[in-house]
Design an enzyme around this catalytic site. Structure first.
Site, PDB file in Angstrom:
ATOM      1  CG  ASN A 120      38.952  42.717  32.706  1.00 44.59           C
ATOM      2  OD1 ASN A 120      39.845  43.407  33.804  1.00 44.59           O
ATOM      3  ND2 ASN A 120      39.274  41.999  32.044  1.00 44.59           N
ATOM      4  CD1 TRP A 121      36.536  48.944  35.232  1.00 43.16           C
ATOM      5  CD2 TRP A 121      37.924  50.256  36.573  1.00 43.16           C
ATOM      6  NE1 TRP A 121      35.670  49.564  36.134  1.00 43.16           N
ATOM      7  CE2 TRP A 121      36.575  50.314  36.820  1.00 43.16           C
ATOM      8  CE3 TRP A 121      38.772  50.955  37.352  1.00 43.16           C
ATOM      9  CZ2 TRP A 121      36.203  51.397  37.854  1.00 43.16           C
ATOM     10  CZ3 TRP A 121      38.357  51.773  38.281  1.00 43.16           C
ATOM     11  CH2 TRP A 121      37.097  51.954  38.401  1.00 43.16           C
ATOM     12  CE  LYS A 122      39.951  43.635  28.950  1.00 43.15           C
ATOM     13  NZ  LYS A 122      40.084  43.185  27.540  1.00 43.15           N
ATOM     14  CG  HIS A 124      41.614  37.985  30.493  1.00 46.20           C
ATOM     15  ND1 HIS A 124      42.042  38.652  29.250  1.00 46.20           N
ATOM     16  CD2 HIS A 124      40.527  38.492  30.613  1.00 46.20           C
ATOM     17  CE1 HIS A 124      41.513  39.502  28.638  1.00 46.20           C
ATOM     18  NE2 HIS A 124      40.204  39.431  29.440  1.00 46.20           N
ATOM     19  CD  GLU A 129      36.465  37.435  28.720  1.00 46.73           C
ATOM     20  OE1 GLU A 129      35.724  38.460  28.720  1.00 46.73           O
ATOM     21  OE2 GLU A 129      37.762  37.491  28.911  1.00 46.73           O
ATOM     22  N   GLY A 141      37.625  42.991  22.703  1.00 47.69           N
ATOM     23  CA  GLY A 141      38.144  44.498  22.251  1.00 47.69           C
ATOM     24  C   GLY A 141      37.886  44.782  20.958  1.00 47.69           C
ATOM     25  CB  SER A 175      33.035  43.033  21.625  1.00 45.97           C
ATOM     26  OG  SER A 175      34.246  43.116  21.057  1.00 45.97           O
TER      27      SER A 175
HETATM   28  P1  PGA Z   1      35.948  43.509  26.017  1.00 46.75           P
HETATM   29  O1  PGA Z   1      36.864  43.188  27.116  1.00 46.75           O
HETATM   30  O2  PGA Z   1      34.640  43.735  26.661  1.00 46.75           O
HETATM   31  O3  PGA Z   1      36.667  45.033  25.715  1.00 46.75           O
HETATM   32  O4  PGA Z   1      35.917  42.888  24.738  1.00 46.75           O
HETATM   33  C1  PGA Z   1      36.386  41.796  27.624  1.00 46.75           C
HETATM   34  C2  PGA Z   1      37.306  40.947  28.374  1.00 46.75           C
HETATM   35  O5  PGA Z   1      38.539  41.030  27.923  1.00 46.75           O
HETATM   36  O6  PGA Z   1      37.200  40.608  29.616  1.00 46.75           O
END
Ligand code: PGA
Length: 225
Positions: A7-9, A102, A151, A157, A187
């Site tokens: 997930n590059w966001k 999400h 999640e 993050g 994470s």
């Molecule tokens: P992260 O994000 O791996 O940076 O914690 C995961 C996500 O939000 O899909």
């Protein structure tokens, strides 16, 4: 089957997306073990870039079994005069998967259960498989969902992943039907992924920050036994 979903966001520009996919394909193509895992349906890789780079990634991965491109969202409108929206209809034929629900979309874009139910229905109408994210056991999972991504918000993050034993407790409380896919996100990185990979109960990861560097994303996938 283990899922590795990137997930590059809201990150990367065209040149960076191009460099990412070129390096990533080089790494997986020359790795015999990963190629075998892909060919024998033991792993599945889904890359979810921002909308503008979907086509670029799709072209890169063409004809690579079990490597897919996904969207990070889609509109709850079917089509019409909604400037800026990207609909399931527009995405059909381009993506195989879509991330829905999400916590960042729930928080910043006020997506509620009703909107998410519409999005799920539209995705499925257009043969796009939803990867449905929940923050905890209180978030409802629509019946049609096959892939649930758990999640915990505090783990996203932050560099603090939820330990396997706690993730498994959450899974138990979800009472998912036996064939449903359950993945963990929050994470996940190359140092902490192995504890989940050995568990039959965890069907893979949704990976944010650690998917931005193709070397790190590859390193995570490469720890599959
Ligand atoms: P992260 O994000 O791996 O940076 O914690 C995961 C996500 O939000 O899909």
């Amino acid at each position: 089957m283990k899922y590795f979903i990137a997930n590059w966001k809201a990150n990367k520009n065209l040149a960076e997306a191009d460099a990412w996919i070129n390096l990533f394909l080089k790494l997986i193509n020359k790795n015999t073990k990963i190629n075998k895992l892909l060919k024998t349906d033991q792993i599945k890789i889904v890359i979810c870039p921002p909308f503008p780079f979907i086509n670029l990634i799709k072209k890169g991965i063409v004809r690579k079994k079990n490597v897919h491109v996904g969207a990070q969202d889609l509109s709850f409108f079917p089509s019409g005069s909604y400037t800026g929206e990207v609909t399931a209809r527009s995405l059909s034929g381009l993506v195989d998967y879509v991330i829905l629900g999400h916590s960042e979309r729930r928080k910043y874009f006020k997506e509620d259960e009703m909107k998410l139910a519409d999005k799920v229905r539209l995705a499925l109408d257009y043969q796009i498989k939803p990867i449905f994210c929940i923050r905890d056991t209180k978030d409802a999972i629509p019946d049609q969902i096959n892939i649930t991504a758990y999640e915990p918000v505090w783990a996203i993050g932050t560099g603090k992943n939820e330990p396997l034993t706690d993730v498994l407790k959450v899974k138990k409380n979800l009472h998912l039907k036996p064939k449903k896919v359950f993945i963990y996100g929050g994470s996940v990185n190359a140092k902490n992924c192995s504890q989940y990979l050995v568990s039959e109960q965890i069907n893979g990861f949704l990976i944010g920050s650690a998917s931005l560097d193709p070397l790190v994303f590859f390193e995570i996938i490469n720890q599959t036994r």
